[in-house]
Design an enzyme around this catalytic site. Structure first.
Site, PDB file in Angstrom:
ATOM      1  N   GLN A   1       9.591   2.026  -1.620  1.00 49.69           N
ATOM      2  CA  GLN A   1      11.045   1.953  -1.674  1.00 49.69           C
ATOM      3  C   GLN A   1      11.548   0.581  -2.101  1.00 49.69           C
ATOM      4  O   GLN A   1      10.810  -0.409  -2.051  1.00 49.69           O
ATOM      5  CB  GLN A   1      11.639   2.299  -0.308  1.00 49.69           C
ATOM      6  CG  GLN A   1      11.488   3.760   0.079  1.00 49.69           C
ATOM      7  CD  GLN A   1      12.235   4.087   1.345  1.00 49.69           C
ATOM      8  OE1 GLN A   1      11.671   4.084   2.428  1.00 49.69           O
ATOM      9  NE2 GLN A   1      13.515   4.386   1.225  1.00 49.69           N
ATOM     10  N   HIS A   2      12.793   0.565  -2.525  1.00 49.77           N
ATOM     11  CA  HIS A   2      13.589  -0.648  -2.732  1.00 49.77           C
ATOM     12  C   HIS A   2      13.293  -1.438  -4.006  1.00 49.77           C
ATOM     13  O   HIS A   2      14.119  -2.243  -4.421  1.00 49.77           O
ATOM     14  CB  HIS A   2      13.469  -1.617  -1.548  1.00 49.77           C
ATOM     15  CG  HIS A   2      13.624  -1.015  -0.203  1.00 49.77           C
ATOM     16  ND1 HIS A   2      14.717  -0.244   0.147  1.00 49.77           N
ATOM     17  CD2 HIS A   2      12.817  -1.056   0.890  1.00 49.77           C
ATOM     18  CE1 HIS A   2      14.577   0.143   1.410  1.00 49.77           C
ATOM     19  NE2 HIS A   2      13.444  -0.327   1.879  1.00 49.77           N
TER      20      HIS A   2
ATOM     21  N   ASP B   1       8.511   6.522  -0.108  1.00 50.14           N
ATOM     22  CA  ASP B   1       7.201   6.758   0.496  1.00 50.14           C
ATOM     23  C   ASP B   1       7.277   7.281   1.925  1.00 50.14           C
ATOM     24  O   ASP B   1       6.508   8.177   2.308  1.00 50.14           O
ATOM     25  CB  ASP B   1       6.326   5.507   0.425  1.00 50.14           C
ATOM     26  CG  ASP B   1       7.011   4.246   0.941  1.00 50.14           C
ATOM     27  OD1 ASP B   1       8.157   4.330   1.423  1.00 50.14           O
ATOM     28  OD2 ASP B   1       6.390   3.173   0.852  1.00 50.14           O
TER      29      ASP B   1
END
Length: 472
Positions: A71-72, A238
């Protein structure tokens, strides 16, 4: 017998599983490493995906595929579809000051008011891992790259887009084809899980303009495919993919000991935590995924094993041979800063050393206890919001350690279910792909799980919190 593929593009590697869409039976798999670092060019992920797919026997017979990803991570594309600069990953902490500025600005100079604003708007108070903070850092430190950025997406979005045949040279038509899902969008800091909409004002105040953003697909939607004809699912962050992989439902709490440590629950309602400890993410099924994350988990165990010149299985044996409490050693595992609590510049430390307790066995035990105690802080942050744990599921590479299992049951004070080892993120992505193909998430046979119980050890957690609290 239709086949589906699931991809886990994590910080450390890319893994691909090929499963029977109806039964979930694993037919083949492959993997390839990613380069180390907190700043990685996305081409490395694409190369690793190609290698992992080849190792898994290819996709020619696959009817659908979905990608679960870290992520991110900030992926910036120019007007032609080319990558503007290497992606800043979730564990890159250079945007910590930008996160603080976003909070301060939103609150008119008041930190408390700013936190309340962000918690209400996005469910998540900005920290260095969040994409919006990285965009602000980019605008402030690399304005030429910010100006070139025509589109912003996340690692799993970009890989799905490449699987669909897009890439450098795709131009405006290609950028318009970017797709994502609600779980990953909810970790950007510029999408609201409550309203399901992007927040253009956040983008304007971070990047300086509103770029093209991926369309957020429904949980089982697919409107593009690979050149070979396989449907491409919406994918997932994830943690949301891992929840799918272990078939976690509302009331289940998952603790993951991976590169990072995460504690998350599947919840029926959106959460809001102005303290910033719990991120109010969405999941991949239409529910929500309140999550607390630590930056230091399995790599702390890796580093301790390397220091002691032992294998990870031997580290576990050493830890189990020591008594709970490690003879008074307390290990604070903030090796790479920390997110829970939010201490991006912190370092790790070892306390309580004496000539009597400074042994390999106690050091191994203290390292395991430190990692689990930091996760217990994440669990407390969730329960403080009213999240109840019907059961705890322990996953991740570090969960294979018998010592981590026993310590987790003792520190959490609850029985812990440990599914048989598997690629939970890739499996969850494959389950989503099967849902895209079949019209609903299949009820695949659950992996065999072992239930671990331990003698409650509240004194270990209390000592850890006292020591860690002195460092805050």
């Amino acid at each position: 017998m239709p086949l589906v593929a699931g991809v886990d593009s994590s910080t450390q590697s890319c893994k691909v599983v090929i499963r029977d869409a109806e039964t979930g039976a694993l037919l083949r798999h492959g993997s390839a490493p990613h380069p180390a670092g907190t700043e990685v060019h996305p081409d490395a992920w694409w190369d690793a995906l190609q290698s992992a797919v080849a190792a898994a026997g290819g996709l020619d017979d696959v009817a659908a595929i979905s990608v679960g990803g870290q992520q991110h991570g900030m992926v910036c594309l120019d007007a032609s579809g080319a990558v503007v600069r290497p992606a800043l990953l979730w564990n890159d902490t250079r945007s910590a000051a930008s996160a603080a500025a976003l909070i301060r600005d939103a609150g008119g100079g008041s930190d408390s008011a700013g936190r309340q604003h962000w918690a209400a708007a996005t469910g998540t108070v900005p920290v260095a891992s969040i994409t919006a903070t990285k965009l602000r850092w980019l605008a402030e430190n690399e304005p030429e790259h910010a100006a070139r950025t025509a589109a912003v997406c996340l690692p799993h979005d970009w890989l799905s887009w490449r699987l669909a045949g897009f890439g450098p040279g795709s131009g405006a038509e290609g950028l318009a084809a970017l797709r994502t899902d609600r779980s990953d969008a909810s970790g950007t800091g510029y999408w609201s899980p409550r309203t399901g909409t992007y927040l253009d004002d956040v983008l304007a105040s971070t990047l300086g303009h509103v770029p093209v953003l991926p369309q957020v697909l429904g949980t089982l939607a697919s409107d593009f495919s690979t050149p070979g004809g396989a449907l491409i699912g919406p994918g997932a962050g994830d943690n949301a993919a891992a929840a799918l992989g272990v078939a976690a439902g509302v009331g289940d709490l998952v603790v993951s000991i991976g590169t990072s440590g995460t504690v998350f629950a599947v919840a029926g309602e959106a959460t809001s935590d102005s303290s910033g400890l719990v991120a109010g993410f969405a999941d991949a099924t239409g529910h929500y995924l309140p999550l607390a994350c630590t930056l230091n988990a399995s790599r702390v165990l890796d580093a301790t094993a390397a220091l002691l010149s032992v294998s990870l299985p031997r580290l576990s044996e050493l830890a189990l041979s020591a008594a709970p409490g490690a003879g008074g050693l307390t290990f604070v595992p903030y090796f790479e800063g920390e997110r829970t609590p939010n201490l991006p510049d912190a370092t790790g430390s070892l306390h309580g050393m004496t000539l009597q307790n400074f042994t390999p066995e106690n050091l191994a035990r203290a390292a395991v206890e430190g990692v689990v105690c930091s996760l217990a802080d994440g669990l407390r942050a969730l329960t403080d919001l009213g999240v109840e744990a019907g059961r705890i599921i322990l996953v991740g590479g570090g969960a294979r350690s018998a010592a981590a299992q026993e310590v987790a049951a003792s520190i959490f004070g609850l029985p812990v279910e440990v599914p048989e080892p598997g690629e939970y993120v890739a499996d969850g992505a494959a389950r989503q792909a099967a849902g895209v193909l079949l019209g609903d998430f299949p009820a695949w046979k659950s992996a065999t799980a072992t239930t671990i119980t331990g003698v409650p050890a509240p004194e270990v957690l209390e000592r850890y919190r006292a020591v860690a609290g002195r460092e805050i």
